[in-house]
Each structure stands twice: as structure tokens, then as C-alpha cells.
Design an enzyme around this catalytic site. Structure first.
Site, PDB file in Angstrom:
ATOM      1  N   GLY A  10     -30.381  19.025  22.960  1.00 28.66           N
ATOM      2  CA  GLY A  10     -29.031  18.479  23.141  1.00 28.66           C
ATOM      3  C   GLY A  10     -28.556  17.896  21.818  1.00 28.66           C
ATOM      4  O   GLY A  10     -27.877  16.865  21.767  1.00 28.66           O
ATOM      5  N   GLY A  13     -24.625  17.005  20.536  1.00 30.10           N
ATOM      6  CA  GLY A  13     -23.805  16.015  21.234  1.00 30.10           C
ATOM      7  C   GLY A  13     -23.559  14.782  20.385  1.00 30.10           C
ATOM      8  O   GLY A  13     -23.882  14.750  19.186  1.00 30.10           O
ATOM      9  N   GLN A  14     -23.018  13.757  21.032  1.00 30.07           N
ATOM     10  CA  GLN A  14     -22.599  12.551  20.295  1.00 30.07           C
ATOM     11  C   GLN A  14     -23.780  11.895  19.563  1.00 30.07           C
ATOM     12  O   GLN A  14     -23.679  11.559  18.390  1.00 30.07           O
ATOM     13  CB  GLN A  14     -21.964  11.543  21.260  1.00 30.07           C
ATOM     14  CG  GLN A  14     -21.296  10.386  20.535  1.00 30.07           C
ATOM     15  CD  GLN A  14     -21.021   9.186  21.431  1.00 30.07           C
ATOM     16  OE1 GLN A  14     -21.508   9.112  22.567  1.00 30.07           O
ATOM     17  NE2 GLN A  14     -20.237   8.260  20.936  1.00 30.07           N
ATOM     18  N   ASP A  36     -29.672  23.325  21.240  1.00 26.85           N
ATOM     19  CA  ASP A  36     -28.655  23.041  22.250  1.00 26.85           C
ATOM     20  C   ASP A  36     -28.517  24.259  23.151  1.00 26.85           C
ATOM     21  O   ASP A  36     -29.107  25.298  22.889  1.00 26.85           O
ATOM     22  CB  ASP A  36     -27.314  22.666  21.572  1.00 26.85           C
ATOM     23  CG  ASP A  36     -26.615  21.565  22.366  1.00 26.85           C
ATOM     24  OD1 ASP A  36     -26.378  21.776  23.581  1.00 26.85           O
ATOM     25  OD2 ASP A  36     -26.335  20.495  21.801  1.00 26.85           O
ATOM     26  N   ILE A  37     -27.717  24.105  24.196  1.00 25.82           N
ATOM     27  CA  ILE A  37     -27.548  25.171  25.185  1.00 25.82           C
ATOM     28  C   ILE A  37     -26.850  26.390  24.577  1.00 25.82           C
ATOM     29  O   ILE A  37     -27.021  27.505  25.012  1.00 25.82           O
ATOM     30  CB  ILE A  37     -26.790  24.632  26.439  1.00 25.82           C
ATOM     31  CG1 ILE A  37     -26.679  25.641  27.576  1.00 25.82           C
ATOM     32  CG2 ILE A  37     -25.410  24.101  26.079  1.00 25.82           C
ATOM     33  CD1 ILE A  37     -27.900  25.682  28.433  1.00 25.82           C
ATOM     34  N   ASP A  52     -32.209  26.213  26.929  1.00 24.82           N
ATOM     35  CA  ASP A  52     -31.742  25.687  28.214  1.00 24.82           C
ATOM     36  C   ASP A  52     -32.899  24.833  28.741  1.00 24.82           C
ATOM     37  O   ASP A  52     -33.935  25.370  29.133  1.00 24.82           O
ATOM     38  CB  ASP A  52     -31.442  26.859  29.160  1.00 24.82           C
ATOM     39  CG  ASP A  52     -31.064  26.358  30.546  1.00 24.82           C
ATOM     40  OD1 ASP A  52     -31.041  25.127  30.754  1.00 24.82           O
ATOM     41  OD2 ASP A  52     -30.808  27.212  31.419  1.00 24.82           O
ATOM     42  N   TYR A 142     -25.039   9.659  37.764  1.00 22.22           N
ATOM     43  CA  TYR A 142     -25.679   9.492  36.450  1.00 22.22           C
ATOM     44  C   TYR A 142     -26.651   8.311  36.499  1.00 22.22           C
ATOM     45  O   TYR A 142     -27.814   8.423  36.078  1.00 22.22           O
ATOM     46  CB  TYR A 142     -24.560   9.256  35.432  1.00 22.22           C
ATOM     47  CG  TYR A 142     -24.993   8.949  34.026  1.00 22.22           C
ATOM     48  CD1 TYR A 142     -25.709   9.869  33.264  1.00 22.22           C
ATOM     49  CD2 TYR A 142     -24.619   7.744  33.418  1.00 22.22           C
ATOM     50  CE1 TYR A 142     -26.057   9.580  31.951  1.00 22.22           C
ATOM     51  CE2 TYR A 142     -24.963   7.462  32.106  1.00 22.22           C
ATOM     52  CZ  TYR A 142     -25.685   8.379  31.380  1.00 22.22           C
ATOM     53  OH  TYR A 142     -26.019   8.091  30.081  1.00 22.22           O
ATOM     54  N   LYS A 146     -30.675   8.315  36.093  1.00 22.59           N
ATOM     55  CA  LYS A 146     -31.340   7.554  35.026  1.00 22.59           C
ATOM     56  C   LYS A 146     -32.368   6.578  35.614  1.00 22.59           C
ATOM     57  O   LYS A 146     -33.447   6.396  35.062  1.00 22.59           O
ATOM     58  CB  LYS A 146     -30.312   6.807  34.168  1.00 22.59           C
ATOM     59  CG  LYS A 146     -29.486   7.722  33.265  1.00 22.59           C
ATOM     60  CD  LYS A 146     -30.349   8.389  32.201  1.00 22.59           C
ATOM     61  CE  LYS A 146     -29.566   9.303  31.290  1.00 22.59           C
ATOM     62  NZ  LYS A 146     -30.422  10.089  30.382  1.00 22.59           N
TER      63      LYS A 146
HETATM   64  C1  AKB Z   1     -21.350   6.760  29.725  1.00 15.13           C
HETATM   65  O1  AKB Z   1     -20.300   6.115  29.609  1.00 15.13           O
HETATM   66  O2  AKB Z   1     -21.621   7.503  30.682  1.00 15.13           O
HETATM   67  C2  AKB Z   1     -22.409   6.594  28.658  1.00 15.13           C
HETATM   68  C3  AKB Z   1     -23.395   5.544  29.015  1.00 15.13           C
HETATM   69  C4  AKB Z   1     -23.015   4.125  29.009  1.00 15.13           C
HETATM   70  O3  AKB Z   1     -24.523   5.857  29.303  1.00 15.13           O
HETATM   71  N1  AKB Z   1     -21.792   6.298  27.408  1.00 15.13           N
END
Ligand code: AKB
Length: 312
Positions: A10, A13-14, A36-37, A52, A142, A146
Site C-alpha cells: 500500500g 497511499g498517504q 501497491d494494488i 494484491d 473501519y 482495527k
Molecule cells: C480516518 O480518518 O479514517 C483516518 C484515521 C483517523 O485512521 N485518518
């Protein structure tokens, strides 16, 4: 010459964009494989593979071919995107992690970095100075992925002696790369719009305070925890990490010091609800105590540095 061979998954990305530059400065270009993908412009800068992360076989083949011993797994769907595609968010965030954890369990690699997030916390978490160990109950896909990932990291460490290290990133702000689908993305967009148009329409309300960090500090913490002696990394789920906190109103005031005519308006959307479920500030005492975490940037220093780089 470095004996470490590092794979960043990845990498376009940022975080990956800046992390790869920094890792290459430390370990040498040829010892850091970006992936990356899909193929990106990064492929022109040094070793690059299309991976992937859901494909365990492909991942294993590339790791073996390059004799990789450390993996930084950054591929994930962030908070706002995962809310739109919950199943994909869960599958990518979890399966990718399992595929990398299993490589370490089988002793094919010996160290993993995996990012967690302040999204592991939820509406029942104390919002100010949020401690390392507290009520979590995340309310986003998300955040759920996590939190589950954190439990699995600790499980693999305890059960299989997998050397996995992790940080709960706050919102990250940098000038080298664009953020990709998070709730804190406004804090990067606002700089670009301030310079381009002199105005910004924010998708969070003016007093929504969130924990944030300037990218050089995030990179310092990431490489710092990976280089720390194993016995110093006492928490194997994920460490709280703190920079500074601000609201859209606070950052707008700071931007006005550079662009006095800058204006901001507020049109909160679905991301407001996500932001409202997250802490406002984070207590990172354990990270400081265990492996010496200390940020370099505050809001003013970050804003000055963002403008001096973006204006170039
Ligand atoms: C998001 O906003 O989803 C991320 C994070 C805080 O993990 N930047």
C-alpha cells in the site's frame, strides 16, 4: 549495507509515499520494495511490485523472491470509504493482516508493522486525554476491523511469538500525498483549497476537535517503533500516539495568519457522525515511556511547514 529487506504494502497511499522515501534514506533504495494494488509513478523511483494483499500466494512468492524480512502493511480502506463498502472494508482490512501475520508465523518474515487508528475508540470512550487501556466499542466498520486486528496482533505475538508492532494513528497531515477516504482528510484538503481558491467548505462542523499529527512525526514514530529493541515494545496490540488536537475553526484561524482573506464554511455530512464517535485528545504516556515517543510539531509549526512546502 543494511541486512534488512523491507516490503511496504500500500506504498502509494498517504503514509506509504512518505514512508518509502524515509525508509530508503535509512536502509538504501534497493532494500525497500514499494508495492501497491496497481503500478504507480512510484515504480520509477526504485524496486516496485504489484501486490494484491488478499492474494496470500502472490504475496508469499514476492516476499520470498526478494528475501524480505520486514513488512509494513498499509493497504486498508479508511473510515469514510469503509462505511460505503462495509464488506470490502472488513475483508481487505482483516484478510490482508492475516496474510502478513501468517508469513511471520511461518518464520518467512521476522517483523511486521501494522497501523491501527483512533477509530478503535467509540462513543463510550472517555473523549479527553483518552488512555491506552479504556472502553473501546468502535461504531464504524473501519474501527471494528482495527480493533479486531489489534486483538489478532496481540494473539499472534503471544501464541506464535510474531514480532508485530503497531500505532493508533490520529488524523495525519502531509504535503507530499493526498489522503484516501478518511474522516480527518479535511485537514489536508483545507491547505490545498486555501492556496488554490482562498476558501474551503468543510464537511465537519467548526468545533469538531480531533487528534491529529504532522506526517514527519508519524513517520518518525513508525520507523521508531520498528527500530526499537523488541523488549521495549511491551504493547503488542497497538500504542496510543499523540501529536496535537484541533478543530476546523482552529486550523482556519492558523491558515488566516498566512492567507488573511481565507474563508471557511461548514456543511457537515455523514463523516460528522464518525468524528463525533472519536476521542478529542489522546494520552500517549505508554509510547513515551516504553520506546521514547515525543512529537516535534504543534499546530503552528505544522501550518508553517505545510505552507512553505506547498508554496514551492
Ligand atoms: C480516518 O480518518 O479514517 C483516518 C484515521 C483517523 O485512521 N485518518
Amino acid at each position: 549495507m543494511s541486512k534488512d529487506k523491507i516490503l511496504v504494502i500500500g506504498s502509494s497511499g498517504q503514509i506509504g509515499t512518505e514512508l518509502v522515501h524515509n525508509l530508503r534514506a535509512v536502509y538504501g533504495t534497493d532494500n525497500v520494495i514499494a508495492s501497491d494494488i496497481k503500478r504507480t509513478a512510484q515504480a520509477k523511483e526504485g524496486p516496485f511490485e504489484v501486490i494484491d494483499v488478499m492474494n496470500a500466494h502472490q504475496l508469499g512468492e514476492i516476499v520470498t523472491r526478494h528475501d524480505v524480512n520486514q513488512v509494513y502493511l498499509l493497504a486498508a480502506l479508511l473510515s469514510a470509504t469503509a462505511e460505503k463498502m462495509p464488506k470490502l472494508g472488513w475483508e481487505l482490512n482483516m484478510q490482508g493482516l492475516f496474510n502478513v501475520l501468517d508469513l511471520a508465523k511461518e518464520k518467512i518474515i521476522d517483523r511486521i508493522y501494522w497501523p491501527s487508528s483512533i477509530a478503535v475508540f467509540g462513543p463510550n470512550t472517555p473523549r479527553e486525554n483518552t488512555p491506552q487501556f479504556t472502553i473501546m466499542e468502535p461504531s464504524t466498520v473501519y474501527g471494528i476491523s482495527k480493533q479486531a486486528g489489534e486483538r489478532w496482533c496481540e494473539y499472534y505475538f503471544k501464541k506464535y511469538n510474531v514480532d508485530v508492532r503497531s500505532l493508533r494513528y490520529p488524523g495525519l497531515i502531509g504535503w507530499q500525498s493526498a489522503p484516501g477516504g478518511g474522516t480527518t482528510d479535511y485537514a489536508v484538503h483545507i491547505f490545498h483549497e486555501a492556496l488554490k481558491t482562498g476558501t474551503y467548505e468543510c464537511f465537519l462542523s467548526e468545533n469538531t476537535t480531533l487528534p491529529m499529527m504532522y506526517m514527519p512525526d508519524a513517520i518518525k514514530a513508525t520507523i521508531g517503533i520498528m527500530q526499537a529493541d523488541a523488549d521495549k515494545v511491551k504493547i503488542r496490540s497497538s500504542y496510543n500516539l499523540a501529536g496535537f488536537s484541533f478543530s476546523p475553526k482552529d486550523i482556519a484561524l492558523e491558515i488566516k495568519k498566512h492567507i488573511p482573506e481565507f474563508t471557511i464554511s461548514y456543511t457537515p455530512d455523514s463523516r460528522q457522525q464518525i468524528a463525533d464517535s472519536w476521542p478529542q485528545s489522546i494520552n500517549a504516556t505508554e509510547a513515551s515511556k516504553d520506546w521514547g515517543w515525543k512529537p516535534d510539531f504543534d499546530l503552528k509549526q505544522m501550518t508553517d511547514d505545510m505552507f512553505s512546502n506547498l508554496k514551492k
